[in-house]
Design an enzyme around this catalytic site. Structure first.
Site, PDB file in Angstrom:
ATOM      1  CG  ASP A 226      29.470 -49.938 -52.416  1.00 59.17           C
ATOM      2  OD1 ASP A 226      28.363 -50.119 -53.320  1.00 59.17           O
ATOM      3  OD2 ASP A 226      29.904 -50.690 -51.535  1.00 59.17           O
TER       4      ASP A 226
ATOM      5  CD  GLN B 219      28.059 -56.625 -49.429  1.00 64.48           C
ATOM      6  OE1 GLN B 219      28.476 -56.576 -50.530  1.00 64.48           O
ATOM      7  NE2 GLN B 219      27.007 -56.110 -48.880  1.00 64.48           N
TER       8      GLN B 219
ATOM      9  CE  LYS C  44      26.676 -55.669 -54.013  1.00 64.92           C
ATOM     10  NZ  LYS C  44      27.251 -55.024 -52.734  1.00 64.92           N
TER      11      LYS C  44
END
Ligand code: NAD
Length: 296
Positions: free
Chosen positions: A119, A96, A52
């Site tokens: 997200d 994460q 990412k």
């Protein structure tokens, strides 16, 4: 048979974002900034976050990788999120997953301000998505939509079967594809672990588009595929393999060699949906920067 190549589709998304960041730089403005929090040293999570960050660099985005040991307290993690929420130079925040067991995922996800929730996991954004409002879409389903758009795959009136109902993939995927939107308006059937296996097979056999997100390598075999179907394989499982350089290989949920004998199009694993997930995340970060959905 068309390979739905995530390298090609994500490169197109990234090229368009790069053009936008170059225009911002030329105008002397700052570019979007993503802050990624990684707790512990889970191998797969390390790989995802590194990828990412690398993709942010390639697209002209700023990024910060904030690492914590897995003994960080929930309170300290929440405090860091609050600091990032308040930081006007940070547009997107991602934590994460999975997190260590002593940390409550739900609390962490809800602590991220909805306007930085790139997200797309915050209940506010999920609620907006369900109602069909423009909002952050969870990155993996968003990536699949971008893939369908890029390869001009019609979904309207099609029978889409989604296998798997997780909050981050299967459920939002089923909601988006059944919604009144581009890459939507499909007739969607959702199968999950309590769907009798014979019913899942029967449904899959009727699918014009089959989206599989169960996390079981080779779950879908040729007999489950309708001739000419489009197959979207979301699964990513590390399978031990002594002959592989890293000691494992990445496997999807679909038996690829069998599927290509029946399908009209298929996403490879790796090189398919995984790359599109990053494209989705970058798109969300640009939207956060632009203040598309919320006004402070
Ligand atoms: P999850 O474990 O949260 O959910 C799995 C789902 O599969 C559950 O909803 C469960 O009901 C369903 N399921 C399990 N066994 C089943 C069966 N026998 N029949 C029908 N349904 C069954 O997993 P997840 O987070 O949704 O991830 C699924 C897979 O996708 C994993 O391999 C994961 O690594 C991968 N993934 C990939 C990406 C990407 O970017 N490509 C992103 C997220 C997840």
């Amino acid at each position: 048979m068309l390979v739905l190549d995530g390298k090609i589709a994500s490169a197109a998304v990234k090229a368009s974002l790069l053009q936008q960041t170059q225009a911002l730089q030329a105008a002397g403005k700052r570019t979007p900034h993503l802050a990624a929090i990684l707790v512990g040293n889970n191998g797969a999570s390390e790989t995802y976050v590194a990828s990412k960050v690398k993709n942010c660099d390639e697209t002209g985005f700023g990024s910060s990788l904030i690492r914590f040991n897995d003994d960080i307290t929930e309170a300290d993690l929440l405090a860091k999120i609050q600091e990032l929420n308040d930081d006007k130079t940070v547009d997107g925040i991602l934590v994460q997953l999975p997190l260590p067991k002593h940390i409550d995922d739900e609390k962490i996800i809800e602590a991220i301000h909805p306007d930085k929730d790139v997200d797309g996991f915050h209940p506010t954004n999920i609620g907006r998505m369900v109602q069909g409002y423009d909002t952050f879409i969870p990155a993996t389903p968003y990536g699949v939509l971008l893939m369908l758009e890029y390869f001009k795959i019609e979904t309207k009136g099609k029978h889409v079967v989604v296998i798997g109902r997780s909050n981050i993939v299967g459920r939002p995927m089923s909601i988006l594809l059944s919604g009144d939107r581009p890459q939507g308006n499909a007739h969607v059937t959702l199968c999950h672990r309590f769907t009798p296996k014979e019913e899942t097979i029967k449904m899959a056999q009727q699918a014009d588009i089959l989206v599989v997100a169960v996390g079981i390598p080779n779950f879908v075999t040729a007999d489950m595929i309708k001739p000419g179907a489009v197959i979207i394989d979301v699964g990513i499982t590390r399978v031990e393999d002594a002959t592989a350089k890293k000691g494992f290989r990445i496997k999807g949920d679909v038996h690829y060699e069998e599927a290509i004998t029946k399908a009209s199009a298929i996403t490879p694993v790796p090189g398919g949906v995984g790359l599109m997930t990053i494209a989705g995340l970058l798109m969300n970060t640009m939207k956060a920067y632009e203040g598309k959905f919320y006004h402070n």
